[in-house]
Design a protein around this motif. Sequence first.
Motif, PDB file in Angstrom:
ATOM      1  N   UNK A  17       0.817  -1.219   0.000  1.00 31.77           N
ATOM      2  CA  UNK A  17       0.000   0.000   0.000  1.00 31.77           C
ATOM      3  C   UNK A  17       0.850   1.267   0.000  1.00 31.77           C
ATOM      4  N   UNK A  18       2.177   1.090   0.067  1.00 32.66           N
ATOM      5  CA  UNK A  18       3.072   2.253   0.119  1.00 32.66           C
ATOM      6  C   UNK A  18       3.550   2.618  -1.294  1.00 32.66           C
ATOM      7  N   UNK A  19       3.638   3.910  -1.547  1.00 35.90           N
ATOM      8  CA  UNK A  19       4.192   4.396  -2.812  1.00 35.90           C
ATOM      9  C   UNK A  19       4.868   5.741  -2.594  1.00 35.90           C
ATOM     10  N   UNK A  20       5.838   6.031  -3.452  1.00 35.41           N
ATOM     11  CA  UNK A  20       6.462   7.358  -3.414  1.00 35.41           C
ATOM     12  C   UNK A  20       6.724   7.811  -4.847  1.00 35.41           C
ATOM     13  N   UNK A  21       6.680   9.124  -5.035  1.00 37.82           N
ATOM     14  CA  UNK A  21       6.864   9.728  -6.354  1.00 37.82           C
ATOM     15  C   UNK A  21       7.954  10.789  -6.268  1.00 37.82           C
ATOM     16  N   UNK A  48       2.976   8.140   0.221  1.00 43.49           N
ATOM     17  CA  UNK A  48       1.712   7.883   0.912  1.00 43.49           C
ATOM     18  C   UNK A  48       1.576   6.385   1.164  1.00 43.49           C
ATOM     19  N   UNK A  49       0.803   6.066   2.154  1.00 41.67           N
ATOM     20  CA  UNK A  49       0.575   4.677   2.500  1.00 41.67           C
ATOM     21  C   UNK A  49       1.430   4.227   3.671  1.00 41.67           C
ATOM     22  N   UNK A  50       1.108   3.058   4.181  1.00 41.41           N
ATOM     23  CA  UNK A  50       1.845   2.484   5.303  1.00 41.41           C
ATOM     24  C   UNK A  50       3.079   1.772   4.794  1.00 41.41           C
ATOM     25  N   UNK A  51       4.214   2.064   5.411  1.00 43.07           N
ATOM     26  CA  UNK A  51       5.467   1.494   4.925  1.00 43.07           C
ATOM     27  C   UNK A  51       5.471  -0.013   5.150  1.00 43.07           C
ATOM     28  N   UNK A  52       6.092  -0.787   4.245  1.00 44.53           N
ATOM     29  CA  UNK A  52       6.162  -2.232   4.431  1.00 44.53           C
ATOM     30  C   UNK A  52       7.066  -2.593   5.602  1.00 44.53           C
ATOM     31  N   UNK A  53       6.709  -3.663   6.292  1.00 49.72           N
ATOM     32  CA  UNK A  53       7.477  -4.121   7.447  1.00 49.72           C
ATOM     33  C   UNK A  53       8.176  -5.433   7.104  1.00 49.72           C
ATOM     34  N   UNK A 113      11.432  11.240  14.486  1.00 46.61           N
ATOM     35  CA  UNK A 113      10.481  11.640  15.505  1.00 46.61           C
ATOM     36  C   UNK A 113      10.054  10.404  16.294  1.00 46.61           C
ATOM     37  N   UNK A 114      10.113  10.505  17.595  1.00 40.46           N
ATOM     38  CA  UNK A 114       9.763   9.374  18.462  1.00 40.46           C
ATOM     39  C   UNK A 114       8.244   9.249  18.559  1.00 40.46           C
ATOM     40  N   UNK A 115       7.643   8.857  17.444  1.00 40.82           N
ATOM     41  CA  UNK A 115       6.195   8.706  17.395  1.00 40.82           C
ATOM     42  C   UNK A 115       5.832   7.830  16.205  1.00 40.82           C
ATOM     43  N   UNK A 116       4.581   7.417  16.149  1.00 34.39           N
ATOM     44  CA  UNK A 116       4.121   6.575  15.056  1.00 34.39           C
ATOM     45  C   UNK A 116       4.205   7.338  13.741  1.00 34.39           C
ATOM     46  N   UNK A 117       4.740   6.721  12.681  1.00 33.00           N
ATOM     47  CA  UNK A 117       4.864   7.406  11.396  1.00 33.00           C
ATOM     48  C   UNK A 117       3.499   7.762  10.806  1.00 33.00           C
ATOM     49  N   UNK A 118       3.450   8.854  10.086  1.00 31.07           N
ATOM     50  CA  UNK A 118       2.240   9.225   9.363  1.00 31.07           C
ATOM     51  C   UNK A 118       2.154   8.396   8.082  1.00 31.07           C
ATOM     52  N   UNK A 119       1.077   8.536   7.373  1.00 34.16           N
ATOM     53  CA  UNK A 119       0.904   7.793   6.118  1.00 34.16           C
ATOM     54  C   UNK A 119       1.105   8.677   4.898  1.00 34.16           C
ATOM     55  N   UNK A 120       1.414   9.950   5.107  1.00 30.64           N
ATOM     56  CA  UNK A 120       1.728  10.841   3.986  1.00 30.64           C
ATOM     57  C   UNK A 120       2.873  11.759   4.390  1.00 30.64           C
ATOM     58  N   UNK A 121       3.846  11.906   3.470  1.00 31.72           N
ATOM     59  CA  UNK A 121       4.994  12.780   3.730  1.00 31.72           C
ATOM     60  C   UNK A 121       5.378  13.536   2.462  1.00 31.72           C
ATOM     61  N   UNK A 122       5.799  14.758   2.668  1.00 30.96           N
ATOM     62  CA  UNK A 122       6.457  15.533   1.607  1.00 30.96           C
ATOM     63  C   UNK A 122       7.914  15.682   2.024  1.00 30.96           C
ATOM     64  N   UNK A 123       8.807  15.114   1.251  1.00 27.21           N
ATOM     65  CA  UNK A 123      10.235  15.096   1.582  1.00 27.21           C
ATOM     66  C   UNK A 123      10.971  16.104   0.708  1.00 27.21           C
TER      67      UNK A 123
END
Length: 401
Positions: free
Chosen positions: A270-274, A292-297, A330-340
């Motif tokens: 479900x994870x993708x990046x552009x 966006x999406x949940x990173x694979x584990x 960040x010492x917290x749960x990752x978000x599901x969307x990022x702008x890098x």
Amino acid sequence: MDKHPTPPYEREMDQLENWINESVMPKGSMSDQIMKKIGERSMQRKTTKSKFAKRAVLAASVVGILGAGVVGAGFVSPTMAATLKQIPGIGGIFYGLSADEIQTAVDKGILSHPNETVSHDGITLTLSDVLYDGTRLSFSIERQGENMPEGSVSPYLPTDAKTESSDKEWLKKHKVPEKDQLKGYFKYFPEVLINGKNIDSHLNSYGDDPKKMNSVIGEFTKLDSLPDEFELTIRTSMTGVDEPYEFKVPVKIDNTMITVKPNETKNSGSFSYTVKELKSTSATTRLVLDSKGEVPASPEQTGEYAPTMMYYDIVDDRGNMLKQRQFGYFHSKPRTEYHVDELYDALKPGTKYVTIKPFTLTVKPADWSIVGEVNDEHGNEVKKGDKTYIKELEMKIPLNN
């Protein structure tokens, strides 16, 4: 025959020493390194009896005395440029630049040494270094005066500043009326103008230069619309000094920036990046992407462990990995969307393509600590942690050289 020939840096140091001895200007020594701590700044003097260290101080003095006369005139060889990078007193503005890149930056006008000075009430400020490569703008300002306080940037908060701290002693120490503040600190934040107008970006970092005594360094990293030639104005103030300080210097670069906009997407579950954009200059590489999406584990990132957000290494066509300038965790749960939008070291000339290698770190969700992270006795990071690369997410990006 001499079995121990003089190393290149020693020969060049001899030449620099001669230049100092022949100079009629004051000779400065900058052999201190500022160590930054949260809430306070302490200065630590480093001493050594090595011949190289003594000559390093001389080289630092040359740059301080002659500035553009040495570096700007092209008198710095790659060997000397590499040497200067390692000298306490040669500031953090050189960070991420190899010897050849320093020389190229000087030749193309990307790195300059204005050495513009302004004096008020016994304190002299010098705009010592400016670096602009089309994607980041950095500057270094030095202070000089008697009885300068430890650390360069003001530790004081505005008396009307809102803070969640309940530590009365801390508040008493930092919320000090201006009339009672120690003289000689740089106030937050400098005002920066481009051709007389406020810069269309935010100051990404500003503070004590960790490599140069009595200096601050500021940097803008999200720049898209600056021209290759402009007038740079920097205005700053000092505690205990009524008049502000203003510097105006011309900036003109030979901009040979390579820009590619692949707009290519990679997926895994479900994870993708552009990748939106990759910019390469002689001083910096900039990567812009959206995910966006949940990173694979991985199998190791289940149960009491989990993956972090996705991070991205850049590897050139020779297998060299570019060092990322800042690594945020960040010492917290990752978000599901990022702008890098991140900066890396410069690419070597002639690079034909790069490979983006996404990875995660492994953490313990109980406290979000990184597994495998190693710090030294001073708390400085030695190792970020064990990287888990996701092969199917790798992306090869050709460069239009």
